[in-house]
Design an enzyme around this catalytic site. Structure first.
Site, PDB file in Angstrom:
ATOM      1  N   HIS A 198     -16.486  42.534  17.763  1.00  0.00           N
ATOM      2  CA  HIS A 198     -17.613  42.627  18.704  1.00  0.00           C
ATOM      3  C   HIS A 198     -17.947  44.095  18.945  1.00  0.00           C
ATOM      4  O   HIS A 198     -17.051  44.901  19.152  1.00  0.00           O
ATOM      5  CB  HIS A 198     -17.224  41.953  20.027  1.00  0.00           C
ATOM      6  CG  HIS A 198     -18.369  41.746  20.965  1.00  0.00           C
ATOM      7  ND1 HIS A 198     -18.959  42.774  21.650  1.00  0.00           N
ATOM      8  CD2 HIS A 198     -19.041  40.624  21.327  1.00  0.00           C
ATOM      9  CE1 HIS A 198     -19.946  42.296  22.401  1.00  0.00           C
ATOM     10  NE2 HIS A 198     -20.022  40.980  22.221  1.00  0.00           N
ATOM     11  N   CYS A 236     -24.031  41.271  18.435  1.00  0.00           N
ATOM     12  CA  CYS A 236     -24.369  41.004  19.840  1.00  0.00           C
ATOM     13  C   CYS A 236     -25.619  41.827  20.193  1.00  0.00           C
ATOM     14  O   CYS A 236     -25.562  43.056  20.275  1.00  0.00           O
ATOM     15  CB  CYS A 236     -23.191  41.367  20.742  1.00  0.00           C
ATOM     16  SG  CYS A 236     -23.545  41.143  22.496  1.00  0.00           S
ATOM     17  N   HIS A 265     -24.220  36.820  19.085  1.00  0.00           N
ATOM     18  CA  HIS A 265     -24.425  36.705  20.530  1.00  0.00           C
ATOM     19  C   HIS A 265     -25.869  37.074  20.827  1.00  0.00           C
ATOM     20  O   HIS A 265     -26.307  38.181  20.486  1.00  0.00           O
ATOM     21  CB  HIS A 265     -23.536  37.699  21.296  1.00  0.00           C
ATOM     22  CG  HIS A 265     -22.098  37.304  21.363  1.00  0.00           C
ATOM     23  ND1 HIS A 265     -21.158  38.060  22.031  1.00  0.00           N
ATOM     24  CD2 HIS A 265     -21.440  36.233  20.871  1.00  0.00           C
ATOM     25  CE1 HIS A 265     -19.975  37.466  21.934  1.00  0.00           C
ATOM     26  NE2 HIS A 265     -20.110  36.356  21.237  1.00  0.00           N
ATOM     27  N   ASP A 310     -25.481  34.703  25.069  1.00  0.00           N
ATOM     28  CA  ASP A 310     -24.463  35.534  25.720  1.00  0.00           C
ATOM     29  C   ASP A 310     -24.730  35.463  27.223  1.00  0.00           C
ATOM     30  O   ASP A 310     -25.097  34.421  27.723  1.00  0.00           O
ATOM     31  CB  ASP A 310     -24.544  36.953  25.146  1.00  0.00           C
ATOM     32  CG  ASP A 310     -23.212  37.687  25.152  1.00  0.00           C
ATOM     33  OD1 ASP A 310     -22.216  37.097  25.589  1.00  0.00           O
ATOM     34  OD2 ASP A 310     -23.157  38.854  24.741  1.00  0.00           O
ATOM     35  N   HIS A 311     -24.619  36.515  27.935  1.00  0.00           N
ATOM     36  CA  HIS A 311     -24.803  36.456  29.394  1.00  0.00           C
ATOM     37  C   HIS A 311     -26.152  35.852  29.788  1.00  0.00           C
ATOM     38  O   HIS A 311     -27.142  36.007  29.082  1.00  0.00           O
ATOM     39  CB  HIS A 311     -24.746  37.857  29.988  1.00  0.00           C
ATOM     40  CG  HIS A 311     -23.448  38.536  29.724  1.00  0.00           C
ATOM     41  ND1 HIS A 311     -23.206  39.831  30.092  1.00  0.00           N
ATOM     42  CD2 HIS A 311     -22.327  38.106  29.127  1.00  0.00           C
ATOM     43  CE1 HIS A 311     -21.988  40.165  29.728  1.00  0.00           C
ATOM     44  NE2 HIS A 311     -21.436  39.134  29.131  1.00  0.00           N
ATOM     45  N   TYR A 324     -22.003  34.167  33.377  1.00  0.00           N
ATOM     46  CA  TYR A 324     -21.575  32.945  32.697  1.00  0.00           C
ATOM     47  C   TYR A 324     -21.841  31.663  33.488  1.00  0.00           C
ATOM     48  O   TYR A 324     -21.027  30.760  33.516  1.00  0.00           O
ATOM     49  CB  TYR A 324     -20.103  33.061  32.272  1.00  0.00           C
ATOM     50  CG  TYR A 324     -19.964  33.957  31.067  1.00  0.00           C
ATOM     51  CD1 TYR A 324     -20.244  33.468  29.795  1.00  0.00           C
ATOM     52  CD2 TYR A 324     -19.630  35.303  31.195  1.00  0.00           C
ATOM     53  CE1 TYR A 324     -20.168  34.296  28.679  1.00  0.00           C
ATOM     54  CE2 TYR A 324     -19.559  36.136  30.083  1.00  0.00           C
ATOM     55  CZ  TYR A 324     -19.832  35.619  28.828  1.00  0.00           C
ATOM     56  OH  TYR A 324     -19.770  36.429  27.719  1.00  0.00           O
TER      57      TYR A 324
END
Ligand code: CS2
Ligand code: MN
Length: 348
Positions: A198, A236, A265, A310-311, A324
């Site tokens: 990552h 990501c 991501h 992702d977030h 999350y």
């Protein structure tokens, strides 16, 4: 691409049943959370996690993360023991049919933000990174806790670690990463596991701690350490895209064509300063990442691997783990799948 969702196991306030109800959801991204960093993830625990997920009608697609012990990043003599443990974990994961593993190689802290509940204009809240606020923080004060911080560090432990890193310069950190990669990748190949490093989040030096997985040049340097698709990347968008000098879509296509994209991501960020950004809803118009171009790139190289929103923001009064929650990430997943369907059909 296969849509997946991160789930923090039994501690997660979001149930697998709810996750399954998100249309188009195929897999779960999770980890063994109750084993200390550096120890072998026992077969029994992996089996139990997999079973629990399958009982809920989903599959365990990715382990994120198998964390790398600091002694490995520091290049201490004890690293060999921890690397052997890491390899043993990979063997156990393979035995359970896990084919993708995400990890990072960041000294001390995982992802870092300056505020967890920044109010956006629509009343939702998001994680933000404000350069000035970060500069005012003292990570060694013993009081600071933010998401992505390992709260198990004591004040003294953290000070000792910061001290240890003083003798590791960039060349040395690359060397320590190279040592790790050359030991682990042959096992990943043997066990048929696609490793996915990552990028650093944010992709620049923070609190004086080095960050090396930050841009196209460094990702290229990384994949060249070991020439195999097993030595791949987690692309990501929110991490790499936080630096305005990174053209995420270009990087995605470039590494996709080289068969090194093993996990994706999707997170949108709105750049609001040189080194300041706000996390945003996944929609292209809400941030600096053009998600249509991201999905088009994945489609162009026939990406069949896992992707996860992702977030997300906190919306509709939801509370829980910052970044999350269920709702905004679910919206993100459906939006990404919608883009994919439209791009696929337009190409027929
Ligand atoms: C993730 C990272 O939550 C996140 O932002 O993208 O924490 C990621 O899980 C780890 O860095 C992977 O090792
Ligand atoms: Mn990420």
């Amino acid at each position: 691409m296969k849509m997946t969702f991160r789930w923090y196991g039994k501690e997660d306030p979001i149930s697998l049943e709810y996750i399954r109800q998100i249309p188009g959801m195929e897999g779960i991204v999770s980890a063994i959370y109750d084993v200390p960093v550096g120890e072998v993830r026992p077969l029994e625990k992996i089996k139990a996690l997999k079973q629990e997920i399958e009982d809920a009608g989903l599959v365990l697609s990715v382990i994120e993360s198998v964390p790398v012990h600091e002694d490995i990043k520091l290049g201490k003599p004890t690293r060999d023991k921890y690397i052997e443990n890491y390899c043993q974990t990979l063997r156990h994961l393979s035995q359970c049919g896990i084919r993708t593993v995400c990890y990072n190689f960041r000294p001390v802290f995982d992802w870092t933000r300056s505020q967890l509940d920044f109010k956006l204009e629509d009343g939702s809240t998001a994680l933000i990174y404000d350069e000035t606020d970060i500069e005012k923080m003292n990570p060694l004060s013993g009081e600071l806790t933010l998401p992505g911080w390992d709260s198990s560090y004591t004040k003294e432990g953290l000070e000792a670690l910061f001290n240890d890193y003083k003798s590791v310069d960039e060349a040395q950190l690359w060397e320590n990463l190279t040592y790790f990669v050359r030991k682990v990748m042959p096992v990943a190949e043997e066990e048929d596991i696609l490793m996915a490093i990552h990028p650093d989040d944010p992709p620049w030096k923070i609190f004086g701690l080095l960050r090396i997985i930050t841009n196209k040049e460094n990702l290229e340097r990384f994949i060249n350490i070991y020439d195999s698709k097993h030595n791949g990347l987690t692309m990501c968008s929110g991490s790499l895209g936080a630096d305005k000098n990174n053209d995420f879509v270009d990087m995605l296509k470039y590494f996709g064509d080289k068969e090194r994209v093993n996990f994706v991501h999707a997170r949108n960020v709105k750049l609001v300063g040189e080194k300041s950004f706000q996390e945003a809803a996944h929609l292209s118009e809400k941030g600096s990442i053009d998600m249509y171009e991201v999905i088009k790139a994945l489609h162009s190289f026939g990406y069949e691997g896992p992707i996860r929103p992702d977030h997300g923001r906190m919306i509709w009064g939801e509370t829980g783990k910052p970044g999350y929650g269920l709702y905004d990430r679910a919206l993100g997943a459906v939006y990404l799948n919608g883009l994919y369907e439209a791009i696929t059909k337009a190409n027929l």
